[in-house]
Scaffold this motif. Structure first.
Motif, PDB file in Angstrom:
ATOM      1  N   GLY A  62     -22.368  -1.913  -7.622  1.00 53.76           N
ATOM      2  CA  GLY A  62     -21.193  -2.069  -8.459  1.00 53.76           C
ATOM      3  C   GLY A  62     -19.903  -1.527  -7.875  1.00 53.76           C
ATOM      4  O   GLY A  62     -18.836  -1.808  -8.398  1.00 53.76           O
ATOM      5  N   ARG A  63     -20.006  -0.721  -6.823  1.00 56.30           N
ATOM      6  CA  ARG A  63     -18.786  -0.223  -6.186  1.00 56.30           C
ATOM      7  C   ARG A  63     -18.057  -1.379  -5.520  1.00 56.30           C
ATOM      8  O   ARG A  63     -18.698  -2.189  -4.851  1.00 56.30           O
ATOM      9  N   PRO A  64     -16.742  -1.476  -5.709  1.00 56.96           N
ATOM     10  CA  PRO A  64     -16.030  -2.592  -5.078  1.00 56.96           C
ATOM     11  C   PRO A  64     -16.038  -2.482  -3.552  1.00 56.96           C
ATOM     12  O   PRO A  64     -16.276  -1.398  -3.003  1.00 56.96           O
ATOM     13  N   PRO A  65     -15.772  -3.585  -2.862  1.00 57.34           N
ATOM     14  CA  PRO A  65     -15.699  -3.555  -1.401  1.00 57.34           C
ATOM     15  C   PRO A  65     -14.619  -2.597  -0.904  1.00 57.34           C
ATOM     16  O   PRO A  65     -13.646  -2.311  -1.604  1.00 57.34           O
ATOM     17  N   VAL A  66     -14.795  -2.123   0.318  1.00 58.69           N
ATOM     18  CA  VAL A  66     -13.876  -1.152   0.928  1.00 58.69           C
ATOM     19  C   VAL A  66     -12.423  -1.623   0.845  1.00 58.69           C
ATOM     20  O   VAL A  66     -11.535  -0.845   0.492  1.00 58.69           O
ATOM     21  N   GLN A  67     -12.167  -2.864   1.171  1.00 60.40           N
ATOM     22  CA  GLN A  67     -10.786  -3.334   1.167  1.00 60.40           C
ATOM     23  C   GLN A  67     -10.221  -3.452  -0.251  1.00 60.40           C
ATOM     24  O   GLN A  67      -9.013  -3.333  -0.447  1.00 60.40           O
ATOM     25  N   GLU A  68     -11.062  -3.643  -1.246  1.00 64.82           N
ATOM     26  CA  GLU A  68     -10.601  -3.627  -2.640  1.00 64.82           C
ATOM     27  C   GLU A  68     -10.255  -2.198  -3.054  1.00 64.82           C
ATOM     28  O   GLU A  68      -9.274  -1.975  -3.780  1.00 64.82           O
ATOM     29  N   ILE A  69     -11.052  -1.228  -2.620  1.00 61.52           N
ATOM     30  CA  ILE A  69     -10.726   0.180  -2.881  1.00 61.52           C
ATOM     31  C   ILE A  69      -9.363   0.499  -2.264  1.00 61.52           C
ATOM     32  O   ILE A  69      -8.513   1.127  -2.901  1.00 61.52           O
ATOM     33  N   TYR A  70      -9.156   0.065  -1.042  1.00 54.60           N
ATOM     34  CA  TYR A  70      -7.880   0.287  -0.356  1.00 54.60           C
ATOM     35  C   TYR A  70      -6.727  -0.315  -1.162  1.00 54.60           C
ATOM     36  O   TYR A  70      -5.705   0.347  -1.384  1.00 54.60           O
ATOM     37  N   ALA A  71      -6.884  -1.529  -1.631  1.00 58.73           N
ATOM     38  CA  ALA A  71      -5.824  -2.177  -2.414  1.00 58.73           C
ATOM     39  C   ALA A  71      -5.524  -1.381  -3.686  1.00 58.73           C
ATOM     40  O   ALA A  71      -4.353  -1.203  -4.055  1.00 58.73           O
ATOM     41  N   ARG A  72      -6.558  -0.905  -4.343  1.00 58.04           N
ATOM     42  CA  ARG A  72      -6.366  -0.080  -5.562  1.00 58.04           C
ATOM     43  C   ARG A  72      -5.630   1.206  -5.232  1.00 58.04           C
ATOM     44  O   ARG A  72      -4.730   1.630  -5.957  1.00 58.04           O
ATOM     45  N   LEU A  73      -6.005   1.842  -4.112  1.00 55.69           N
ATOM     46  CA  LEU A  73      -5.341   3.088  -3.720  1.00 55.69           C
ATOM     47  C   LEU A  73      -3.883   2.848  -3.335  1.00 55.69           C
ATOM     48  O   LEU A  73      -3.017   3.695  -3.599  1.00 55.69           O
ATOM     49  N   LYS A  74      -3.592   1.706  -2.734  1.00 58.61           N
ATOM     50  CA  LYS A  74      -2.204   1.359  -2.409  1.00 58.61           C
ATOM     51  C   LYS A  74      -1.380   1.201  -3.692  1.00 58.61           C
ATOM     52  O   LYS A  74      -0.213   1.598  -3.730  1.00 58.61           O
ATOM     53  N   GLU A  75      -1.977   0.636  -4.737  1.00 63.11           N
ATOM     54  CA  GLU A  75      -1.290   0.523  -6.025  1.00 63.11           C
ATOM     55  C   GLU A  75      -0.985   1.906  -6.590  1.00 63.11           C
ATOM     56  O   GLU A  75       0.109   2.145  -7.108  1.00 63.11           O
ATOM     57  N   ILE A  76      -1.950   2.806  -6.499  1.00 64.08           N
ATOM     58  CA  ILE A  76      -1.743   4.175  -6.980  1.00 64.08           C
ATOM     59  C   ILE A  76      -0.652   4.845  -6.144  1.00 64.08           C
ATOM     60  O   ILE A  76       0.251   5.489  -6.693  1.00 64.08           O
ATOM     61  N   GLU A  77      -0.714   4.673  -4.847  1.00 68.75           N
ATOM     62  CA  GLU A  77       0.262   5.294  -3.950  1.00 68.75           C
ATOM     63  C   GLU A  77       1.692   4.840  -4.272  1.00 68.75           C
ATOM     64  O   GLU A  77       2.652   5.601  -4.098  1.00 68.75           O
ATOM     65  N   ALA A  78       1.857   3.611  -4.757  1.00 71.78           N
ATOM     66  CA  ALA A  78       3.180   3.052  -5.052  1.00 71.78           C
ATOM     67  C   ALA A  78       3.761   3.534  -6.388  1.00 71.78           C
ATOM     68  O   ALA A  78       4.930   3.276  -6.680  1.00 71.78           O
ATOM     69  N   ARG A  79       2.978   4.241  -7.170  1.00 73.07           N
ATOM     70  CA  ARG A  79       3.440   4.721  -8.466  1.00 73.07           C
ATOM     71  C   ARG A  79       4.564   5.751  -8.283  1.00 73.07           C
ATOM     72  O   ARG A  79       4.529   6.538  -7.338  1.00 73.07           O
ATOM     73  N   PRO A  80       5.523   5.798  -9.209  1.00 70.81           N
ATOM     74  CA  PRO A  80       6.605   6.785  -9.085  1.00 70.81           C
ATOM     75  C   PRO A  80       6.147   8.230  -9.302  1.00 70.81           C
ATOM     76  O   PRO A  80       6.820   9.162  -8.863  1.00 70.81           O
ATOM     77  N   ASP A  81       4.992   8.425  -9.945  1.00 70.33           N
ATOM     78  CA  ASP A  81       4.485   9.780 -10.179  1.00 70.33           C
ATOM     79  C   ASP A  81       3.457  10.204  -9.127  1.00 70.33           C
ATOM     80  O   ASP A  81       2.722  11.173  -9.303  1.00 70.33           O
ATOM     81  N   VAL A  82       3.403   9.483  -8.005  1.00 71.38           N
ATOM     82  CA  VAL A  82       2.483   9.802  -6.899  1.00 71.38           C
ATOM     83  C   VAL A  82       3.303   9.923  -5.626  1.00 71.38           C
ATOM     84  O   VAL A  82       4.165   9.099  -5.361  1.00 71.38           O
ATOM     85  N   HIS A  83       3.037  10.969  -4.849  1.00 78.81           N
ATOM     86  CA  HIS A  83       3.752  11.078  -3.583  1.00 78.81           C
ATOM     87  C   HIS A  83       2.828  11.141  -2.373  1.00 78.81           C
ATOM     88  O   HIS A  83       3.278  11.352  -1.253  1.00 78.81           O
ATOM     89  N   GLY A  84       1.561  10.863  -2.563  1.00 81.95           N
ATOM     90  CA  GLY A  84       0.658  10.776  -1.426  1.00 81.95           C
ATOM     91  C   GLY A  84      -0.772  10.510  -1.853  1.00 81.95           C
ATOM     92  O   GLY A  84      -1.219  11.004  -2.892  1.00 81.95           O
TER      93      GLY A  84
END
Length: 144
Positions: free
Chosen positions: A48-70
């Motif tokens: 059930g864990r998503p593929p590695v590149q899907e995890i990366y895409a999700r983390l990039k979305e989180i990284e782009a949030r204004p309340d996230v700086h890394g």
């Protein structure tokens, strides 16, 4: 130099700086070129864990949030074996520097099949890890 070997060299250099704590690298350093599905949360891959590149895409979305700086990948202690077996450097967890409250951070892990997200460094902060901005703290996404 291929991306796997470049990542390994970076992790080895970070280990030289601080061998008592797990190194961290940027999500770009970790995920660009990574197609090794067992490099992160291998026990959940195929369950059930998503593929590695899907995890990366999700983390990039989180990284782009204004309340996230890394967003960073914490490297697993068995990283030296990856060179010997020509595998991608294994990840232990994900660290997110954010000013968001816990209830917001809890929403970030939906669908990742992780065991949770919580505050702080579970194995201590690596000496080369950047400091969070004022008003920001570290969350860690963990598996197993």
């Amino acid at each position: 130099m291929d991306l796997r070997k470049a990542l390994f060299a970076k992790v080895a250099a970070l280990h030289e700086i601080d061998s008592k704590h797990f190194p961290i690298v940027s999500i770009d350093d970790y995920f660009v070129g990574n197609d090794d599905e067992e490099s992160i949360a291998p026990n959940q891959w195929g369950d059930g864990r998503p593929p590695v590149q899907e995890i990366y895409a999700r983390l990039k979305e989180i990284e782009a949030r204004p309340d996230v700086h890394g967003v960073f990948v914490g490297i697993h202690q068995d990283w030296p074996d990856s060179d010997r077996f020509e595998q991608w450097v294994p990840a232990e967890n994900i660290h997110i520097y954010s000013s968001a409250p816990q209830e917001v951070a809890d929403q970030w892990i939906e669908g990742l099949l992780s065991d949770g997200i919580g505050p702080g460094w579970p194995y201590g902060k690596h000496a080369a890890a950047p400091e969070p901005l004022a008003g920001y703290h570290v969350y860690t996404i963990y598996w197993d």
